[in-house]
Motif scaffolding. Sequence first.
Motif, PDB file in Angstrom:
ATOM      1  N   UNK A  12       0.453 -17.970  -4.087  1.00 45.02           N
ATOM      2  CA  UNK A  12       0.100 -19.188  -3.608  1.00 45.02           C
ATOM      3  C   UNK A  12       0.392 -17.873  -2.220  1.00 45.02           C
ATOM      4  N   UNK A  13       2.021 -17.410  -1.688  1.00 48.14           N
ATOM      5  CA  UNK A  13       2.498 -16.417  -0.174  1.00 48.14           C
ATOM      6  C   UNK A  13       2.027 -15.419  -0.709  1.00 48.14           C
ATOM      7  N   UNK A  14       1.832 -14.258  -1.873  1.00 55.79           N
ATOM      8  CA  UNK A  14       1.060 -13.293  -1.914  1.00 55.79           C
ATOM      9  C   UNK A  14      -0.943 -13.261  -1.584  1.00 55.79           C
ATOM     10  N   UNK A  15      -1.959 -14.699  -1.881  1.00 55.37           N
ATOM     11  CA  UNK A  15      -2.866 -14.637  -1.522  1.00 55.37           C
ATOM     12  C   UNK A  15      -2.517 -14.422   0.584  1.00 55.37           C
ATOM     13  N   UNK A  16      -2.053 -16.151   1.060  1.00 48.91           N
ATOM     14  CA  UNK A  16      -1.293 -16.297   2.278  1.00 48.91           C
ATOM     15  C   UNK A  16      -1.035 -14.916   2.587  1.00 48.91           C
ATOM     16  N   UNK A  17      -0.284 -13.899   2.865  1.00 49.22           N
ATOM     17  CA  UNK A  17       0.009 -12.247   2.797  1.00 49.22           C
ATOM     18  C   UNK A  17      -1.370 -11.710   2.833  1.00 49.22           C
ATOM     19  N   UNK A  20      -3.950 -12.396   6.196  1.00 47.35           N
ATOM     20  CA  UNK A  20      -2.516 -12.261   7.067  1.00 47.35           C
ATOM     21  C   UNK A  20      -2.896 -10.226   7.470  1.00 47.35           C
ATOM     22  N   UNK A  21      -2.341  -9.921   5.835  1.00 45.24           N
ATOM     23  CA  UNK A  21      -2.399  -8.184   6.414  1.00 45.24           C
ATOM     24  C   UNK A  21      -3.847  -7.652   5.972  1.00 45.24           C
ATOM     25  N   UNK A  22      -4.904  -8.255   5.813  1.00 48.83           N
ATOM     26  CA  UNK A  22      -6.587  -7.815   6.097  1.00 48.83           C
ATOM     27  C   UNK A  22      -6.842  -8.001   7.111  1.00 48.83           C
ATOM     28  N   UNK A  23      -6.455  -9.472   7.599  1.00 52.99           N
ATOM     29  CA  UNK A  23      -6.868  -9.226   9.522  1.00 52.99           C
ATOM     30  C   UNK A  23      -6.162  -8.229   9.684  1.00 52.99           C
ATOM     31  N   UNK A  24      -4.826  -7.432   9.734  1.00 51.21           N
ATOM     32  CA  UNK A  24      -4.358  -6.557  10.500  1.00 51.21           C
ATOM     33  C   UNK A  24      -4.810  -5.142  10.057  1.00 51.21           C
ATOM     34  N   UNK A  25      -5.328  -5.576   9.107  1.00 50.65           N
ATOM     35  CA  UNK A  25      -6.437  -4.245   8.662  1.00 50.65           C
ATOM     36  C   UNK A  25      -7.426  -3.940   9.184  1.00 50.65           C
ATOM     37  N   UNK A  26      -8.475  -5.022   9.213  1.00 56.03           N
ATOM     38  CA  UNK A  26      -9.617  -4.623  10.191  1.00 56.03           C
ATOM     39  C   UNK A  26      -9.154  -4.385  11.921  1.00 56.03           C
ATOM     40  N   UNK A 109       5.631  -6.244  -0.137  1.00 59.47           N
ATOM     41  CA  UNK A 109       4.768  -4.899  -0.159  1.00 59.47           C
ATOM     42  C   UNK A 109       3.649  -5.403   0.853  1.00 59.47           C
ATOM     43  N   UNK A 110       3.273  -5.847   1.033  1.00 59.84           N
ATOM     44  CA  UNK A 110       2.644  -6.662   1.824  1.00 59.84           C
ATOM     45  C   UNK A 110       3.324  -6.881   3.260  1.00 59.84           C
ATOM     46  N   UNK A 111       3.969  -7.604   3.532  1.00 62.81           N
ATOM     47  CA  UNK A 111       4.846  -7.152   4.516  1.00 62.81           C
ATOM     48  C   UNK A 111       5.112  -6.636   5.075  1.00 62.81           C
ATOM     49  N   UNK A 112       5.296  -5.605   3.943  1.00 61.60           N
ATOM     50  CA  UNK A 112       5.643  -4.371   4.979  1.00 61.60           C
ATOM     51  C   UNK A 112       4.443  -3.381   6.026  1.00 61.60           C
ATOM     52  N   UNK A 113       3.222  -3.527   4.665  1.00 62.19           N
ATOM     53  CA  UNK A 113       2.254  -3.055   4.942  1.00 62.19           C
ATOM     54  C   UNK A 113       1.356  -3.528   6.569  1.00 62.19           C
ATOM     55  N   UNK A 114       1.455  -5.089   6.359  1.00 66.06           N
ATOM     56  CA  UNK A 114       0.868  -5.910   7.386  1.00 66.06           C
ATOM     57  C   UNK A 114       2.204  -5.164   8.949  1.00 66.06           C
ATOM     58  N   UNK A 115       3.421  -4.759   9.015  1.00 65.81           N
ATOM     59  CA  UNK A 115       4.179  -4.839  10.063  1.00 65.81           C
ATOM     60  C   UNK A 115       4.079  -3.090   9.937  1.00 65.81           C
ATOM     61  N   UNK A 116       3.432  -2.793   9.693  1.00 59.51           N
ATOM     62  CA  UNK A 116       3.271  -0.898   9.859  1.00 59.51           C
ATOM     63  C   UNK A 116       2.061  -1.003  10.558  1.00 59.51           C
ATOM     64  N   UNK A 117       0.614  -1.760  10.122  1.00 57.63           N
ATOM     65  CA  UNK A 117      -0.273  -1.960  10.950  1.00 57.63           C
ATOM     66  C   UNK A 117       0.255  -2.183  12.317  1.00 57.63           C
ATOM     67  N   UNK A 118       1.313  -3.704  12.886  1.00 54.79           N
ATOM     68  CA  UNK A 118       1.166  -4.087  13.761  1.00 54.79           C
ATOM     69  C   UNK A 118       1.774  -2.972  14.989  1.00 54.79           C
ATOM     70  N   UNK A 119       2.859  -2.416  14.359  1.00 55.45           N
ATOM     71  CA  UNK A 119       2.813  -1.453  14.930  1.00 55.45           C
ATOM     72  C   UNK A 119       1.841  -0.418  15.286  1.00 55.45           C
ATOM     73  N   UNK A 120       2.059   0.276  14.319  1.00 61.90           N
ATOM     74  CA  UNK A 120       0.809   1.162  14.613  1.00 61.90           C
ATOM     75  C   UNK A 120      -0.452   0.475  15.836  1.00 61.90           C
ATOM     76  N   UNK A 121      -0.750  -0.887  16.283  1.00 64.45           N
ATOM     77  CA  UNK A 121      -1.542  -0.953  16.922  1.00 64.45           C
ATOM     78  C   UNK A 121      -0.725  -1.338  17.969  1.00 64.45           C
ATOM     79  N   UNK A 122       0.396  -1.226  18.071  1.00 69.62           N
ATOM     80  CA  UNK A 122       0.871  -1.736  19.748  1.00 69.62           C
ATOM     81  C   UNK A 122       1.941  -0.070  20.412  1.00 69.62           C
ATOM     82  N   UNK A 123       1.727   0.261  19.568  1.00 70.34           N
ATOM     83  CA  UNK A 123       2.071   2.317  20.136  1.00 70.34           C
ATOM     84  C   UNK A 123       1.683   2.532  20.818  1.00 70.34           C
TER      85      UNK A 123
END
Length: 141
Positions: A12-17, A20-26, A109-123
């Motif tokens: 369930x944690x995986x699916x929720x993450x 979240x990662x999908x939203x950032x990927x979009x 792993x998905x948390x790390x991908x999400x964080x990298x997406x957040x960083x690239x959007x903020x830089x």
Amino acid sequence: MLPARDEHGPQLMYREQLDTTRRLARQVQDEKDRLERAYRQGHPEVDKETEDAELEKLKFISAQVAVAHKVVNMLFANDLFHTSQDFIRAPSPEELAMRNRYYLEVYHLLVTIEQSFRVVLCLDTLSFKRVFANFRSFMEE
């Protein structure tokens, strides 16, 4: 082993993450699309340094999205395999424990991908020109 009520917690944690990662990927894909349009159309109101930085950002985001997409496709394949196996029979306690470890790992792993997406959007876009310049000089040494 997790208590019975928590046995599907990591999944369930995986699916929720994943959501979240999908939203950032979009959002990152939208930024990539915007940069591609700007690059194709050109924008004379922007100075050369900003234009170069946007091109570097586009290259970075393109690579980031491609890698994330490949990783997520592998995760989907594993998840589908587990779902298919569960259709035939319930997993043994050992299989469930192994699966829970897997889902915890891919959650991180998905948390790390999400964080990298957040960083690239903020830089700041100009940061990409500096980063790539530093990377090029490092590679040349």
